[in-house]
Motif scaffolding. Structure first.
Motif, PDB file in Angstrom:
ATOM      1  N   GLU A 166       0.837  -1.210   0.000  1.00 27.24           N
ATOM      2  CA  GLU A 166       0.000   0.000   0.000  1.00 27.24           C
ATOM      3  C   GLU A 166       0.867   1.254   0.000  1.00 27.24           C
ATOM      4  OE1 GLU A 166      -2.485  -0.425   3.386  1.00 27.24           O
ATOM      5  OE2 GLU A 166      -3.953  -1.720   2.371  1.00 27.24           O
ATOM      6  N   LYS A 167       1.962   1.217   0.773  1.00 22.82           N
ATOM      7  CA  LYS A 167       2.873   2.356   0.806  1.00 22.82           C
ATOM      8  C   LYS A 167       3.489   2.591  -0.559  1.00 22.82           C
ATOM      9  CE  LYS A 167       6.957   4.170   3.151  1.00 22.82           C
ATOM     10  NZ  LYS A 167       8.032   3.886   4.155  1.00 22.82           N
ATOM     11  N   SER A 170       0.856   3.978  -2.800  1.00 22.73           N
ATOM     12  CA  SER A 170       0.610   5.383  -2.468  1.00 22.73           C
ATOM     13  C   SER A 170       1.722   6.278  -3.012  1.00 22.73           C
ATOM     14  CB  SER A 170       0.504   5.543  -0.950  1.00 22.73           C
ATOM     15  OG  SER A 170       0.338   6.896  -0.602  1.00 22.73           O
ATOM     16  N   GLU A 171       2.965   5.824  -2.837  1.00 24.99           N
ATOM     17  CA  GLU A 171       4.107   6.601  -3.357  1.00 24.99           C
ATOM     18  C   GLU A 171       4.048   6.687  -4.882  1.00 24.99           C
ATOM     19  OE1 GLU A 171       7.472   4.576  -1.828  1.00 24.99           O
ATOM     20  OE2 GLU A 171       7.342   5.474   0.183  1.00 24.99           O
ATOM     21  N   THR A 174       1.355   9.175  -5.768  1.00 27.73           N
ATOM     22  CA  THR A 174       1.857  10.535  -5.501  1.00 27.73           C
ATOM     23  C   THR A 174       2.826  10.985  -6.588  1.00 27.73           C
ATOM     24  OG1 THR A 174       1.640  10.160  -3.125  1.00 27.73           O
ATOM     25  CG2 THR A 174       3.044  11.985  -3.823  1.00 27.73           C
TER      26      THR A 174
END
Length: 219
Positions: A166-167, A170-171, A174
């Motif tokens: 998920e990180k 998300s990155e 972004t």
């Protein structure tokens, strides 16, 4: 076998078999001890299931811990005239050391079939001194706790992996949004430059027209 024959079937734990192998001076590997234990006790349980009406199945350590109860059982169930003066526990033939206990547990961790067979035999066996929670129940409880702990560890690892994914996602989102903003700014700058070029071209055409008119008048 003669129908009048009766049998006392005695089994021991796979841990005991491995411990005896580790403490023995004979050339006999723990792996072969496990295989031998499995083969022997598979046949023992199979024989018991086919002849349960004229057999008693008991744990060796249970007999050593409660010899008089074992003698009474043989007399009551099989009409064997045995006698034993005391109910004092007999010395176990299985010498236990902490190292042997640890190593036997480690070796058996890769042989769940041995533990499952032992639990099945404990289920069929006659308990000479039943307790509120038998060793079988304790063993099952320990196995259940081990399975639960393993499931918790796997779920925690899954959460960690999911969190990392998920990180990363998300990155990535972004970064994509940042690149999109850059593209939009570049597009605006390009449109602005094109508009300025168009305005300059129109102005140049105007000047050319004015210059041509002045030359025409002078001629």
């Amino acid at each position: 076998y003669d129908s009048q024959f009766c049998f006392v079937l005695v089994f021991d734990s796979p841990q005991a078999a491995i411990r005896l192998t580790l403490l023995s001076e004979e050339e006999f590997t723990p792996e072969s001890a496990i295989d031998t234990w499995l083969n022997y006790n598979h046949e023992l349980l199979h024989f018991y299931n086919r002849n349960a009406e004229r057999c008693i199945l008991v744990n060796a350590n249970d007999c050593l811990s409660h010899p008089k109860a074992f003698v009474d059982l043989c007399r009551d169930r099989l009409d064997l005239e045995l006698s034993f003066a005391s109910d004092a526990p007999l010395k176990s033939a299985d010498p236990v050391s902490e190292l042997a206990e640890f190593l036997s547990g480690e070796l058996l961790s890769s042989h769940p079939e041995a533990h499952e067979l032992y639990l099945e035999m404990e289920t069929c066996a006659i308990r000479l001194n039943p307790a509120p929670e038998s060793k079988l129940m304790q063993s099952r409880s320990a196995m259940r706790n081990k399975l639960v702990a393993g499931a918790i560890r796997e779920f925690a690892q899954f959460q960690i992996k999911t969190g990392a994914a998920e990180k990363l996602l998300s990155e990535s989102v972004t970064e994509n949004e940042r690149l999109l903003q850059q593209v939009k700014h570049l597009q605006k700058d390009l449109e602005k430059n094109l508009a300025q070029q168009d305005a300059q071209q129109n102005k140049n055409k105007e000047l050319e027209t004015q210059l041509a008119e002045k030359i025409s008048k002078l001629a």
